[in-house]
Design a protein around this motif. Structure first.
Motif, PDB file in Angstrom:
ATOM      1  N   PRO A   1      -4.887   5.774  -4.162  1.00 21.09           N
ATOM      2  CA  PRO A   1      -3.914   4.676  -4.311  1.00 21.09           C
ATOM      3  C   PRO A   1      -3.921   3.752  -3.096  1.00 21.09           C
ATOM      4  O   PRO A   1      -3.805   4.209  -1.964  1.00 21.09           O
ATOM      5  N   GLN A   2      -4.066   2.479  -3.339  1.00 16.37           N
ATOM      6  CA  GLN A   2      -4.066   1.515  -2.241  1.00 16.37           C
ATOM      7  C   GLN A   2      -3.318   0.237  -2.582  1.00 16.37           C
ATOM      8  O   GLN A   2      -3.107  -0.602  -1.722  1.00 16.37           O
ATOM      9  N   LEU A   3      -2.927   0.100  -3.848  1.00 17.21           N
ATOM     10  CA  LEU A   3      -2.221  -1.116  -4.253  1.00 17.21           C
ATOM     11  C   LEU A   3      -1.141  -0.784  -5.272  1.00 17.21           C
ATOM     12  O   LEU A   3      -1.405  -0.124  -6.278  1.00 17.21           O
ATOM     13  N   MET A   4       0.072  -1.227  -4.975  1.00 14.13           N
ATOM     14  CA  MET A   4       1.187  -1.123  -5.911  1.00 14.13           C
ATOM     15  C   MET A   4       1.787  -2.514  -6.055  1.00 14.13           C
ATOM     16  O   MET A   4       2.090  -3.167  -5.058  1.00 14.13           O
TER      17      MET A   4
ATOM     18  N   GLY B   1     -12.300   1.376 -15.567  1.00 15.33           N
ATOM     19  CA  GLY B   1     -12.747   1.654 -14.203  1.00 15.33           C
ATOM     20  C   GLY B   1     -11.621   1.837 -13.212  1.00 15.33           C
ATOM     21  O   GLY B   1     -11.862   2.255 -12.075  1.00 15.33           O
ATOM     22  N   ILE B   2     -10.397   1.520 -13.582  1.00 13.27           N
ATOM     23  CA  ILE B   2      -9.244   1.723 -12.693  1.00 13.27           C
ATOM     24  C   ILE B   2      -8.141   2.405 -13.493  1.00 13.27           C
ATOM     25  O   ILE B   2      -7.731   1.905 -14.540  1.00 13.27           O
ATOM     26  N   THR B   3      -7.672   3.543 -13.005  1.00 11.48           N
ATOM     27  CA  THR B   3      -6.553   4.230 -13.657  1.00 11.48           C
ATOM     28  C   THR B   3      -5.249   3.730 -13.040  1.00 11.48           C
ATOM     29  O   THR B   3      -5.028   3.860 -11.839  1.00 11.48           O
ATOM     30  N   LEU B   4      -4.423   3.149 -13.875  1.00  6.63           N
ATOM     31  CA  LEU B   4      -3.121   2.659 -13.422  1.00  6.63           C
ATOM     32  C   LEU B   4      -2.007   3.544 -13.957  1.00  6.63           C
ATOM     33  O   LEU B   4      -2.101   4.091 -15.056  1.00  6.63           O
TER      34      LEU B   4
ATOM     35  N   ASP C   1       0.884  -1.158   0.000  1.00  8.10           N
ATOM     36  CA  ASP C   1       0.000   0.000   0.000  1.00  8.10           C
ATOM     37  C   ASP C   1       0.923   1.209   0.000  1.00  8.10           C
ATOM     38  O   ASP C   1       1.596   1.472   1.004  1.00  8.10           O
ATOM     39  N   PRO C   2       0.994   1.959  -1.091  1.00 14.42           N
ATOM     40  CA  PRO C   2       2.003   3.025  -1.188  1.00 14.42           C
ATOM     41  C   PRO C   2       1.739   4.208  -0.269  1.00 14.42           C
ATOM     42  O   PRO C   2       2.615   5.036  -0.056  1.00 14.42           O
TER      43      PRO C   2
ATOM     44  N   ILE D   1      10.630   3.266  -4.091  1.00 14.45           N
ATOM     45  CA  ILE D   1      10.993   4.407  -4.935  1.00 14.45           C
ATOM     46  C   ILE D   1       9.753   4.955  -5.628  1.00 14.45           C
ATOM     47  O   ILE D   1       9.501   6.173  -5.637  1.00 14.45           O
ATOM     48  N   TYR D   2       8.933   4.074  -6.177  1.00 12.74           N
ATOM     49  CA  TYR D   2       7.728   4.504  -6.883  1.00 12.74           C
ATOM     50  C   TYR D   2       6.671   5.080  -5.932  1.00 12.74           C
ATOM     51  O   TYR D   2       5.791   5.827  -6.363  1.00 12.74           O
ATOM     52  N   SER D   3       6.764   4.746  -4.640  1.00 14.05           N
ATOM     53  CA  SER D   3       5.815   5.333  -3.685  1.00 14.05           C
ATOM     54  C   SER D   3       5.986   6.840  -3.582  1.00 14.05           C
ATOM     55  O   SER D   3       5.062   7.556  -3.177  1.00 14.05           O
TER      56      SER D   3
END
Length: 673
Positions: free
Chosen positions: A639-642, A605-608, A362-363, A545-547
């Motif tokens: 954001p809740q999942l990476m 429905g989900i923006t990634l 979870d970022p 890093i991406y968080s």
């Protein structure tokens, strides 16, 4: 000589002679003699102790019985270190002393506080003190007819559960398969049963024959053959239909998530002589269970149970008459992880047929939601007892199912370009809006590179930063790295945690910018700009890093143990909020843009947002070689999942394009748009 001086000298010499004679004939006091007895007692030198007993005491117990009783009882109670003090009685000459002592045992310390009488006896023309011994000097309260029983007070190992309480390592039961010799039928029936068991259970005929031939086995005995997973109901039903075969439920450590969490959770095993040497004086014994791998090993101190014990005094009939010592059992601590078993299982489902790894966080708060390594193994097999042939099959497997891949660090390929972009923007080495002209698919900075070129797949003649990211243009980022400069690039990489141990209980391989931490060659610097060269990154580290793209430029600190504490940052302000927001929008285009390398991961429905990578491991440029596929992605609205996923040897499967649909499926399974 002066007569007066001679007389004084004679008197002095006589005094010295008297003193020396007195020293040579010194008779120990009762206290000193009892001290000798205690020293032998502390060494459990029972033979020497017997020699210090009075004649009356020696008449009451034979030496062999004295030694045997002490030895039997002290071995049974696991007698250890003894501390003791002896003090004189009221009269120092009457042989009375007082003993205060503490003897460590399996049930805790046993305390002695006793008045002891010593008797002066003459042996071999020498008088000395000897101990009037009583059985209470074995253990307090004992008499000649007393017996001792040690009861184990069982405890339980702590369990491991996920963030929602779903079990990952629990105390359950397994199915022990037993044979009853008298119910196996005729010799022909026995032969057939044993042959069937060898096929179904994977145990050898020799193993079964040896078990049945043991000296203690009778016709009605339960003879254990092997233990199997209790969930294998079909197998258990088949074997228990055979004559003389029964199932017995036994306590066992159970791993309900099986292969999916094997490398993360690990497994326990029986204590070995080697491990006992590594853990002296820690309360383990030959019957203990100890964590062997994974979290079972890392959290052994918290999870381990400590059985209690009671030392019970019995009378001659075996009836209990008192408790000499008692230690209460201590259960292990339960541990709740941040892991989400649904996420763990979703990632493993996508990876189980490949060699690779998946990391999910979870970022926003750093909670680690999943850590998967594939291929895997079933940890229950290790707990129940794996045959040497089964273990050899695992260890010889070229895909290395025993290797924990989420702890490793390898070349990240183009997933590294986002970090290069962040450093370049921070130092204003690039203008994100400037279209950079690049001719063709091969480029070198100058002729000194010889035959070496940086290559790209896309050959758009002009690209800005956003286009370079979603098209994954190697040449653009090689040039950006050269503009940053080697020393600056290497220095800034340290700000992102390169060369550091990740702040997490689970040991992970450090990420490195190069073998020596420097980027002092032009080609090495250029290659590093797009995640090749000598760059290695741990997949969890890449996620952190991406968080920063989610947290306005700060890298979240990872958490593996569930807590209500507010999240904290591992690395603050590695980039400005403006740069983080700019790159976040660019990374969305990697998925949303039809020319984006991860467009096949787009979900309605989900923006990634994310980035693909296909690092190459080639012996020579221009030749085909091994490739790994990477994809890191996160949802941008709340954001809740990476998810960071790596699959090895994708050279014949489209590189990162083999991985993007897998990550997409994880998001669909978990977030359910």
């Amino acid at each position: 000589m002066n007569l007066r001086k001679f007389s004084i000298l004679s008197i002095l010499l006589l005094a010295v002679l008297v003193a020396l004679t007195a020293c040579g004939n010194h008779q120990p006091t009762a206290k000193e003699r009892m001290d000798d007895y205690v020293k032998a007692w502390q060494k459990q030198d029972f033979s020497k102790m017997y020699g210090l007993l009075s004649k009356q005491s020696q008449k009451s117990v034979k030496k062999s019985d004295f030694i045997a009783r002490y030895k039997r009882i002290y071995e049974g109670i696991e007698a250890g270190k003894m501390t003791a003090t002896v003090t004189d009685g009221k009269k120092s000459t009457d042989g009375a002393v007082h003993l205060n002592a503490s003897l460590s045992t399996v049930a805790g310390p046993v305390k002695f506080s006793q008045n002891i009488q010593l008797k002066k006896e003459k042996r071999k023309d020498t008088a000395n003190w000897y101990v009037n011994w009583t059985p209470s000097m074995i253990l307090p309260g004992m008499n000649a007819d007393s017996k001792v029983r040690v009861d184990t007070l069982p405890s339980t190992r702590g369990e491991i559960v996920d963030r929602n309480g779903k079990p990952l390592a629990i105390n359950g039961t397994a199915a022990r398969i037993d044979l009853i010799p008298g119910k196996m039928g005729t010799d022909s029936d026995k032969t057939q049963t044993i042959q069937t068991l060898t096929k179904l259970l994977g145990v050898s005929k020799e193993q079964i024959d040896t078990a049945l031939a043991a000296s203690w086995v009778k016709v009605d005995s339960l003879v254990p053959i092997t233990t199997v997973d209790a969930t294998k109901t079909d197998l258990i039903k088949k074997v228990t239909q055979l004559p003389g075969v029964v199932k017995t439920d036994v306590n066992s450590r159970v791993y309900p998530d099986n292969n999916a969490s094997a490398h993360l959770i690990g497994y326990v095993g029986n204590m070995t002589a080697e491990l006992l040497k590594k853990h002296p004086n820690e309360g383990y014994n030959a019957n203990s269970v100890i964590g062997k791998t994974g979290l079972e090993l890392l959290f052994e101190k918290q999870l381990r149970q400590r059985d209690g014990a009671s030392i019970i005094r019995l009378d001659s009939t075996g009836a209990e008459v008192g408790t000499i010592a008692k230690k209460e059992p201590v259960n292990g601590q339960n541990i709740q992880l941040t892991i989400d078993r649904n996420v763990q299982d979703a990632m493993y489902s996508q990876l189980k047929k490949d060699a690779g790894t998946g990391v999910a966080i979870d970022p926003r708060n750093g909670d680690i939601l999943g850590l998967v390594s594939a291929p895997s193994y079933n940890p229950n097999d290790f707990v129940l007892g794996m045959s040497s042939s089964a273990y050899k099959k695992l260890s010889d497997d070229p895909k290395q199912p025993l290797l924990n891949r989420f702890t490793t660090a390898t070349a990240p390929g183009s997933t590294f370009k986002a970090l290069t972009a962040a450093i370049a923007l921070t130092h204003k080495s690039i203008d994100p809006n400037q279209a950079v002209a690049i001719n063709g698919t091969k480029w070198q900075a100058n002729k000194s590179w010889g035959d070496y070129y940086v290559t790209r797949l896309d050959h758009d003649p002009e690209v800005n930063l956003q286009e370079a990211l979603y098209r994954s243009d190697n040449i653009y980022f090689a040039q950006a790295a050269l503009k940053i400069g080697g020393s600056t690039f290497a220095s800034d990489a340290k700000k992102f945690g390169f060369g550091e141990t990740l702040p997490i209980q689970y040991p992970m391989r450090k990420s490195t910018i190069s073998n020596n931490g420097k980027l002092d060659s032009q080609t090495l610097l250029a290659n590093s700009g797009y995640g090749q060269g000598q760059v290695t990154v741990n997949p969890l580290h890449l996620s952190l890093i991406y968080s920063a793209f989610v947290n306005d430029g700060s890298m979240i600190k990872p958490r593996l143990i569930k807590t209500n504490d507010p999240p904290t940052f591992w690395k603050k302000n590695v980039m400005s909020p403006e740069i983080a927001q700019l790159l976040n929008k660019d990374l969305i285009e990697v998925v949303n843009n039809s020319a984006g390398t991860a467009h096949d991961a787009k979900i309605n429905g989900i923006t990634l947002a994310g980035k693909t990578g296909t690092p190459e491991f080639k012996k020579k440029q221009g030749k085909s070689g091994r490739e790994n596929g990477w994809f890191v992605a996160y949802n941008t609205d709340n954001p809740q999942l990476m998810v960071t996923m790596v699959v090895e040897n994708t050279q014949k499967h489209g590189g990162s394009h083999y991985v993007t649909p897998k990550v997409k499926k994880v998001f669909e399974d978990v977030l359910k748009p």
